[in-house]
Design an enzyme around this catalytic site. Structure first.
Site, PDB file in Angstrom:
ATOM      1  NE  ARG A 117       0.520  10.565  10.203  1.00 43.18           N
ATOM      2  CZ  ARG A 117      -0.072   9.523   9.592  1.00 43.18           C
ATOM      3  NH1 ARG A 117      -1.176   9.033  10.074  1.00 43.18           N
ATOM      4  NH2 ARG A 117       0.457   9.021   8.491  1.00 43.18           N
ATOM      5  CG  ASP A 158       3.191   1.568   9.523  1.00 39.48           C
ATOM      6  OD1 ASP A 158       3.332   1.806   8.319  1.00 39.48           O
ATOM      7  OD2 ASP A 158       2.872   2.434  10.355  1.00 39.48           O
ATOM      8  NE  ARG A 211      -7.705   4.263   5.139  1.00 37.91           N
ATOM      9  CZ  ARG A 211      -7.295   5.422   5.614  1.00 37.91           C
ATOM     10  NH1 ARG A 211      -7.832   5.912   6.698  1.00 37.91           N
ATOM     11  NH2 ARG A 211      -6.338   6.094   5.007  1.00 37.91           N
ATOM     12  CE  LYS A 270      -1.779   1.589   4.011  1.00 37.61           C
ATOM     13  NZ  LYS A 270      -1.458   2.983   4.322  1.00 37.61           N
ATOM     14  CG  ASN A 271       2.232   2.738   3.496  1.00 40.03           C
ATOM     15  OD1 ASN A 271       1.088   3.078   3.165  1.00 40.03           O
ATOM     16  ND2 ASN A 271       2.585   2.529   4.744  1.00 40.03           N
ATOM     17  CB  CYS A 297      -5.304  10.288  11.213  1.00 41.13           C
ATOM     18  SG  CYS A 297      -3.731   9.617  11.667  1.00 41.13           S
TER      19      CYS A 297
HETATM   20  C1  EPZ Z   1       4.167   7.084   6.347  1.00 38.61           C
HETATM   21  O1  EPZ Z   1       3.362   8.107   6.913  1.00 38.61           O
HETATM   22  C2  EPZ Z   1       3.273   5.867   6.217  1.00 38.61           C
HETATM   23  N1  EPZ Z   1       2.169   6.157   5.299  1.00 38.61           N
HETATM   24  C3  EPZ Z   1       2.739   5.474   7.590  1.00 38.61           C
HETATM   25  O2  EPZ Z   1       1.969   4.286   7.442  1.00 38.61           O
HETATM   26  C4  EPZ Z   1       3.926   5.180   8.504  1.00 38.61           C
HETATM   27  O3  EPZ Z   1       3.456   4.877   9.796  1.00 38.61           O
HETATM   28  C5  EPZ Z   1       4.854   6.400   8.556  1.00 38.61           C
HETATM   29  O4  EPZ Z   1       5.259   6.771   7.229  1.00 38.61           O
HETATM   30  C6  EPZ Z   1       6.111   6.137   9.378  1.00 38.61           C
HETATM   31  O5  EPZ Z   1       6.817   5.064   8.822  1.00 38.61           O
HETATM   32  C7  EPZ Z   1       2.404   6.144   3.959  1.00 38.61           C
HETATM   33  O6  EPZ Z   1       3.514   5.903   3.509  1.00 38.61           O
HETATM   34  C8  EPZ Z   1       1.235   6.439   3.072  1.00 38.61           C
HETATM   35  P1  EPZ Z   1       6.095  10.511   8.433  1.00 38.61           P
HETATM   36  P2  EPZ Z   1       3.901   9.631   6.929  1.00 38.61           P
HETATM   37  O7  EPZ Z   1       5.979  11.760   7.623  1.00 38.61           O
HETATM   38  O8  EPZ Z   1       4.795   9.861   5.772  1.00 38.61           O
HETATM   39  C9  EPZ Z   1       6.226  13.956  11.714  1.00 38.61           C
HETATM   40  C10 EPZ Z   1       0.072   2.922   7.655  1.00 38.61           C
HETATM   41  O9  EPZ Z   1      -0.468   2.406   8.623  1.00 38.61           O
HETATM   42  N2  EPZ Z   1       6.139  14.891  10.574  1.00 38.61           N
HETATM   43  O10 EPZ Z   1       7.270   9.611   8.178  1.00 38.61           O
HETATM   44  O11 EPZ Z   1       2.715  10.512   7.105  1.00 38.61           O
HETATM   45  C11 EPZ Z   1       4.982  13.099  11.867  1.00 38.61           C
HETATM   46  O12 EPZ Z   1       4.001  13.763  12.629  1.00 38.61           O
HETATM   47  C12 EPZ Z   1       0.570   4.356   7.746  1.00 38.61           C
HETATM   48  O13 EPZ Z   1       0.261   2.353   6.557  1.00 38.61           O
HETATM   49  C13 EPZ Z   1       6.137  16.268  10.820  1.00 38.61           C
HETATM   50  O14 EPZ Z   1       6.194  16.712  11.975  1.00 38.61           O
HETATM   51  O15 EPZ Z   1       4.765   9.654   8.249  1.00 38.61           O
HETATM   52  C14 EPZ Z   1       5.511  11.858  12.562  1.00 38.61           C
HETATM   53  O16 EPZ Z   1       5.599  12.117  13.944  1.00 38.61           O
HETATM   54  C15 EPZ Z   1       0.285   4.957   9.113  1.00 38.61           C
HETATM   55  N3  EPZ Z   1       6.067  17.133   9.769  1.00 38.61           N
HETATM   56  C16 EPZ Z   1       6.931  11.712  11.996  1.00 38.61           C
HETATM   57  O17 EPZ Z   1       7.271  13.001  11.454  1.00 38.61           O
HETATM   58  C17 EPZ Z   1       6.008  16.693   8.464  1.00 38.61           C
HETATM   59  O18 EPZ Z   1       5.953  17.534   7.545  1.00 38.61           O
HETATM   60  C18 EPZ Z   1       7.058  10.684  10.874  1.00 38.61           C
HETATM   61  O19 EPZ Z   1       5.988  10.907   9.980  1.00 38.61           O
HETATM   62  C19 EPZ Z   1       6.005  15.293   8.234  1.00 38.61           C
HETATM   63  C20 EPZ Z   1       6.078  14.413   9.296  1.00 38.61           C
END
Ligand code: EPZ
Length: 416
Positions: free
Chosen positions: A121, A304, A396, A22-23, A116
Site C-alpha cells: 500500500r 473489495d 471497521r 465508508k470509502n 497492511c
Molecule cells: C481504496 O484504497 C479503498 N480504500 C480500498 O478499500 C480499495 O480496495 C482500493 O481503493 C481499491 O479500490 C479507501 O477508499 C479508504 P489504491 P487505496 O490507491 O486508495 C497501488 C476497503 O476494504 N498504489 O486505489 O489505498 C496500491 O498498492 C479498502 O474498504 C501505489 O503503488 O487503493 C494498489 O496496488 C481496502 N502507489 C493499487 O495502486 C500509490 O501511491 C490501487 O490502490 C497508491 C496506490
C-alpha cells in the site's frame, strides 16, 4: 476480542437498509480541513474507521459535533498539521489528510501508513503529485513532511489508478493557484461523491467519474451540507449473503447504478436481481452457478467484493477462476475458507475455486475487513456452527452487521 458465532443454514429473507459509504465518508470528512467554515455531513456511517478519523481531526484542532449519522466539523481553528503514527497505524486512510493540509496550511506531517494485510500500500503517487504541484516533500523517521507556499496547478498523470491518490490530489488542487488536470484518475463513485461535496463547498471541479479530472483552484472554500452516498460494498456484501443462502432480500437506501459489475456477476450465478431507484431486490436460486471474475478499477469488478464472491463460489456448482489484479496479497481468506472445507487452489494472483456440496462450520480468523466479510458469508451457509475470531476488522467497515443479519433471519451472535 469479540467473536461472531454463526449457525449456518438459514435462508436470508426480508429487507435491510444500507448505510453511508465508508470509502466516501473518509475522504469527505478530511475535506473539512479545506474550509474555515463549518461543514455538515449526513448519512455518515457509525464505524470504527469514522471514529478513528474524527479523533485524528480533533487532535489537529477540528471541532466535531456528532448526532447519530449527522456530523458537523469546524476546521476554523486548526492547531497542528500532524497525523501521528499511533493514530495512522490503525487506519491507513488517514493519509487523506495530507492533500487538504498541504493546500490549507502549506505544511503537513503525516505518518507513512505502512502496509497492511493485503499489501504494501505505498503512497508514492500521492507524494509525486504534491511535488508536481510545487510542494517540498521529505520522508524522515517514517513521516511524510510537506511544506511550501501555495500549491500551483499542474498536469498530473498517476502511474496506476489510485483511489485515495486521486482523492488526495483533487482536494489539494481545490486551493492551488491555477488549473490542475489529473489524468488516469480513479472513476470510483466515492471519488464522484467527494467531488460533489467539494463543489458544494465552492470548488471548481469537472470530470469526476472519468479518468480526466480538471480542477480550477480558488482562494478558499466555504461551508456546506452534504449527504454521504450509500455504501456499494456493503450492498454487494448483503447481496452475496442472500445469494449463498438461497434467500430473498431487498436492500433499501442504496445506489444500484454503482454496482453494475457486481449485479452482472450475480445474474450469471443464477440470481434474479431487480433494481429500482434506490433499492435492489435479489431472489437466489436453490443452487448457484460458479462465476469467474477479474478485479479491476471501476467500473469493472471491485476488488473489495472479491472475497465475498470467493465464498459464493465455494458452494456454487462448477468451477471458477478469480483473478486479483489490484492488491498483491488479497487471498488470505482462502486458507480460512479451506478450513470450512472449500476446494480452492491459489496460483499467484489467480484462485481456482471448485464448488463443493456443503461447507462445514469451524473456527476461523479474520485478517482484514473484506476477508472477514467473505468468512461471514461462508459461515451463513456452512453446516453447523462457525466462529469468526478478531471481528474488530468487520466493525471497521460494516455498521451493525450482526443486527442487520439477525433482522434477515440469520442465526448470528456476537460474544465478548
Ligand atoms: C481504496 O484504497 C479503498 N480504500 C480500498 O478499500 C480499495 O480496495 C482500493 O481503493 C481499491 O479500490 C479507501 O477508499 C479508504 P489504491 P487505496 O490507491 O486508495 C497501488 C476497503 O476494504 N498504489 O486505489 O489505498 C496500491 O498498492 C479498502 O474498504 C501505489 O503503488 O487503493 C494498489 O496496488 C481496502 N502507489 C493499487 O495502486 C500509490 O501511491 C490501487 O490502490 C497508491 C496506490
Amino acid at each position: 476480542m469479540d467473536k461472531l458465532l454463526i449457525e449456518g443454514g438459514q435462508r436470508l429473507m426480508g429487507e435491510v437498509a444500507v448505510s453511508g459509504a465508508k470509502n466516501a465518508a473518509l475522504p469527505i470528512l478530511c475535506a473539512s480541513l479545506l474550509s474555515a467554515e463549518p461543514v455538515t455531513f449526513t448519512n455518515v456511517p457509525q464505524l470504527k474507521d469514522v471514529s478513528t478519523l474524527l479523533a485524528l481531526l480533533a487532535q489537529m484542532g477540528v471541532k466535531a459535533e456528532r448526532d447519530g449519522g449527522t456530523v458537523t466539523l469546524d476546521a476554523s481553528g486548526l492547531t497542528n498539521a500532524v497525523a501521528p503514527y499511533e493514530m495512522v497505524k490503525t487506519m491507513r486512510a488517514s493519509i487523506l489528510v495530507l492533500g487538504p493540509l498541504a493546500a490549507r496550511c502549506g505544511q503537513a506531517s503525516v505518518s507513512l501508513p505502512g502496509g497492511c494485510a493485503i499489501g504494501a500500500r505505498p503512497v508514492d503517487q500521492h507524494i509525486k503529485g504534491l511535488q508536481a504541484m510545487g510542494a517540498t516533500v521529505g520522508i524522515e523517521h517514517g513521516y511524510v513532511h510537506v511544506s511550501g507556499s501555495r500549491l500551483k496547478g499542474a498536469r498530473l498523470v498517476t502511474d496506476m489508478v489510485t483511489v485515495t491518490g486521486t482523492e488526495n490530489l483533487m482536494m489539494a488542487a481545490c486551493l492551488a493557484d491555477g488549473e490542475t488536470v489529473i489524468e488516469n484518475a480513479a472513476c470510483e463513485p466515492e471519488v464522484v461523491d467527494l467531488a460533489d461535496c467539494l463543489c458544494a463547498m465552492g470548488a471548481k471541479i469537472a470530470g469526476a467519474g472519468s479518468d480526466v479530472i480538471r480542477v480550477q483552484g480558488v482562494s478558499r472554500l466555504h461551508g456546506a451540507r452534504h449527504r454521504i452516498m450509500p455504501d456499494r460494498i456493503e450492498t454487494g456484501t448483503y447481496l452475496c449473503a442472500a445469494a449463498v443462502t438461497g434467500g430473498q432480500v431487498r436492500l433499501t437506501g442504496t445506489q444500484p447504478s454503482s454496482l453494475d459489475a457486481v449485479i452482472g456477476k450475480l445474474s450469471v450465478a443464477g440470481c434474479a436481481v431487480r433494481c429500482e431507484a434506490d433499492s435492489i431486490h435479489i431472489e437466489a436460486p436453490k443452487k448457484l452457478t460458479a462465476v469467474s471474475l477479474r478485479t479491476a478499477p471501476y467500473p469493472a469488478f471491485p476488488t473489495d467484493m472479491q472475497a465475498q464472491f470467493m465464498a459464493l463460489n465455494c458452494v456454487a456448482s462448477g468451477a471458477a477462476t478469480i483473478r486479483e489484479t489490484i492488491f498483491e496479497n488479497r487471498f488470505m481468506h482462502a486458507v480460512e475458507l479451506q478450513r470450512l472445507g472449500a476446494d480452492i487452489h491459489i496460483d499467484g494472483n489467480t484462485a481456482m475455486v471448485r464448488g463443493v456440496d456443503s461447507l462445514q462450520g469451524a473456527t476461523v480468523m479474520a485478517t482484514d475487513l473484506r476477508a472477514s466479510a467473505g468468512l461471514v458469508i461462508a459461515g451463513l451457509v456452512a453446516e453447523g456452527a462457525t466462529t469468526i475470531e478478531r471481528i474488530y476488522h468487520l466493525d471497521r467497515g460494516y455498521e451493525c452487521l450482526d443486527e442487520k443479519l439477525i433482522a434477515l433471519g440469520a442465526k448470528v451472535r456476537r460474544v465478548k
